[in-house]
Design a protein around this motif. Structure first.
Motif, PDB file in Angstrom:
ATOM      1  N   UNK A 129       0.834  -1.212   0.000  1.00  0.00           N
ATOM      2  CA  UNK A 129       0.000   0.000   0.000  1.00  0.00           C
ATOM      3  C   UNK A 129       0.860   1.250   0.000  1.00  0.00           C
ATOM      4  N   UNK A 130       1.981   1.210  -0.715  1.00  0.00           N
ATOM      5  CA  UNK A 130       2.842   2.385  -0.824  1.00  0.00           C
ATOM      6  C   UNK A 130       2.331   3.318  -1.896  1.00  0.00           C
ATOM      7  N   UNK A 131       3.088   3.497  -2.972  1.00  0.00           N
ATOM      8  CA  UNK A 131       2.664   4.338  -4.088  1.00  0.00           C
ATOM      9  C   UNK A 131       2.138   3.489  -5.238  1.00  0.00           C
ATOM     10  N   UNK A 132       2.879   2.455  -5.630  1.00  0.00           N
ATOM     11  CA  UNK A 132       2.484   1.638  -6.774  1.00  0.00           C
ATOM     12  C   UNK A 132       1.148   0.942  -6.539  1.00  0.00           C
ATOM     13  N   UNK A 133       0.935   0.380  -5.342  1.00  0.00           N
ATOM     14  CA  UNK A 133      -0.278  -0.385  -5.075  1.00  0.00           C
ATOM     15  C   UNK A 133      -1.549   0.429  -5.195  1.00  0.00           C
ATOM     16  N   UNK A 134      -1.692   1.535  -4.458  1.00  0.00           N
ATOM     17  CA  UNK A 134      -2.896   2.360  -4.598  1.00  0.00           C
ATOM     18  C   UNK A 134      -3.083   2.929  -6.007  1.00  0.00           C
ATOM     19  N   UNK A 135      -1.976   3.291  -6.695  1.00  0.00           N
ATOM     20  CA  UNK A 135      -2.098   3.789  -8.067  1.00  0.00           C
ATOM     21  C   UNK A 135      -2.691   2.713  -8.966  1.00  0.00           C
ATOM     22  N   UNK A 136      -2.226   1.482  -8.808  1.00  0.00           N
ATOM     23  CA  UNK A 136      -2.781   0.379  -9.595  1.00  0.00           C
ATOM     24  C   UNK A 136      -4.252   0.166  -9.261  1.00  0.00           C
ATOM     25  N   UNK A 137      -4.605   0.216  -7.979  1.00  0.00           N
ATOM     26  CA  UNK A 137      -6.000   0.023  -7.574  1.00  0.00           C
ATOM     27  C   UNK A 137      -6.910   1.058  -8.236  1.00  0.00           C
ATOM     28  N   UNK A 138      -6.441   2.300  -8.303  1.00  0.00           N
ATOM     29  CA  UNK A 138      -7.233   3.358  -8.956  1.00  0.00           C
ATOM     30  C   UNK A 138      -7.518   3.011 -10.413  1.00  0.00           C
TER      31      UNK A 138
END
Length: 404
Positions: A11-20
């Motif tokens: 849940x850093x930067x890459x994870x939430x960006x991908x979820x969006x």
């Protein structure tokens, strides 16, 4: 079929960006994060080139600009803090610039991204993936808590020491390449006036730096060249002892910064490393950001790689309408040139970052001064430019969830 689902580790930067972007494609994302709560610490990160383009497409740039760290650029100083040379933030532009005009604290960017997905993404804190068993219809994931669930795809966005990569691809040593330096970070609550510059003081093979943070504090950076030092990344006490040995007798504000490292509960030390892999995907598992293609902190490209990779991976999963193999192939095809350029270090590499002699330190200062003038400025700008490595696709929303 059932609603298409993707489990994201991290849940850093890459994870939430991908979820969006997955949500925009009609795909249901779930994030698992081993930390017990949101992690909002970390140093300033650069938003540049294609990363900025993706952030604009996400609609987050107004919030990013509200939280920008105001930094004039990089300033080389002597042991008394006197200026030797500067590299202003507007000296170069593009992905490869050593300094950038858009810098934001990692925690601030993480918070912005988590707010973006708050109403549609399940985030499981305090847990991690323990095992994965792939079948014809998905991946059965067993979590450390004992929870067992099945997802169509699993994505490791869990950093350079990725647990997903270890489970799906094998030992870390097969992919992580140590570049011969270590880098530590700590917060200095009251650093005094920094005049909005990122100050860097170097002696042969070691470096101390201070950069301003939003809110009046500063982040200290302690770097040293070493290939044989055995540092246990889980043993913080031994890391701090090593720092005291390495920086013993160093000038400028060494004592103050070492004391700040001792006092900082969030102090972090790790190798300066890159991740090199022939493939970032295997079966129904994919890697994103530092987990698959970390370029090292020396490139300043980590945030842009994470944002661009998330955009492309989600877009290809949506475009492939549930065919993960086709989506993964396109993800690799599109991202490879960008990652290759992002792995290219600035001239001198680690030795340029941490010169090993006083002569080379003087040459670095001279080079920094010459970069302000034509033709050196144009020559270096061409060497650093990575903005045209790929052309970002424009993904239309294609809901795989609605497909039979």
């Amino acid at each position: 079929m059932n609603e298409y689902s993707v489990l994201i580790s991290g849940a850093g930067i890459a994870g939430p960006a991908l979820a969006h972007w997955l949500h925009r494609q009609g795909i249901r994302p779930t994030i698992v994060e081993q930390a017990p709560d949101v992690r909002l610490g970390g140093q300033a990160v650069d938003l540049r080139g294609l990363g900025e383009v993706v952030a604009e497409r996400m609609g987050i740039m107004p919030r990013v600009r509200e939280r920008i760290v105001h930094e004039k650029g990089l300033r080389y100083i002597d042991s008394a803090g006197r200026e030797l040379a500067t590299m202003p933030a507007d000296l170069f532009v593009g992905d490869g610039s050593p300094v950038t005009e858009i810098e934001i604290m990692k925690g601030d960017l993480t918070e912005i991204l988590l707010d973006l997905i708050d109403d549609h993404t399940e985030v499981i804190y305090g847990d991690r993936i323990e095992s994965m068993v792939e079948g014809p219809d998905g991946v059965e994931v067993t979590f450390r808590s004992g929870l067992v669930r099945t997802f169509d795809v699993v994505v490791g966005a869990d950093g350079i020491h990725s647990g997903v990569r270890a489970l799906a691809f094998g030992p870390e040593a097969d992919y992580v390449v140590h570049l011969g330096a270590y880098l530590g970070y700590c917060t200095v609550p009251d650093a005094g006036p920094l005049d909005d510059w990122f100050d860097m003081y170097s002696e042969p093979g070691r470096m101390l730096a201070l950069r301003p943070e939003r809110g009046g504090s500063a982040k200290a950076m302690l770097a040293f060249a070493a290939t044989g030092a055995d540092v246990d990344r889980r043993d913080v006490a031994s890391q701090k002892r090593l720092l005291r040995e390495v920086f013993d007798g160093m000038g400028w504000r060494a004592g103050e910064l070492l004391a700040a490292a001792d006092a900082d509960a969030d102090f972090h030390l790790d190798t300066v490393s890159q991740v090199h892999m022939d493939s970032w995907t295997r079966g129904r598992v994919a890697l994103l950001g530092d987990a698959g293609y970390c370029g090292s902190p020396l490139t300043g490209m980590g945030t842009s790689l994470a944002l661009v990779g998330a955009y492309v991976l989600a877009g290809e999963l949506g475009r492939a309408a549930g065919d993960h193999a086709a989506a993964f192939a396109r993800y690799e095809e599109i991202m490879r040139p960008y990652v290759a350029t992002a792995h290219t270090l600035a001239p001198g590499g680690v030795d340029g970052f941490l010169p090993r002699s006083r002569f080379m330190l003087r040459m670095r200062v001279l080079s920094a001064r010459l970069m302000h003038h034509w033709p050196m400025r144009q020559i270096v700008a061409r060497m650093l430019d990575k903005s045209e490595a790929i052309e970002l696709p424009d993904y239309a929303s294609t809901s795989v969830a609605a497909m039979p």
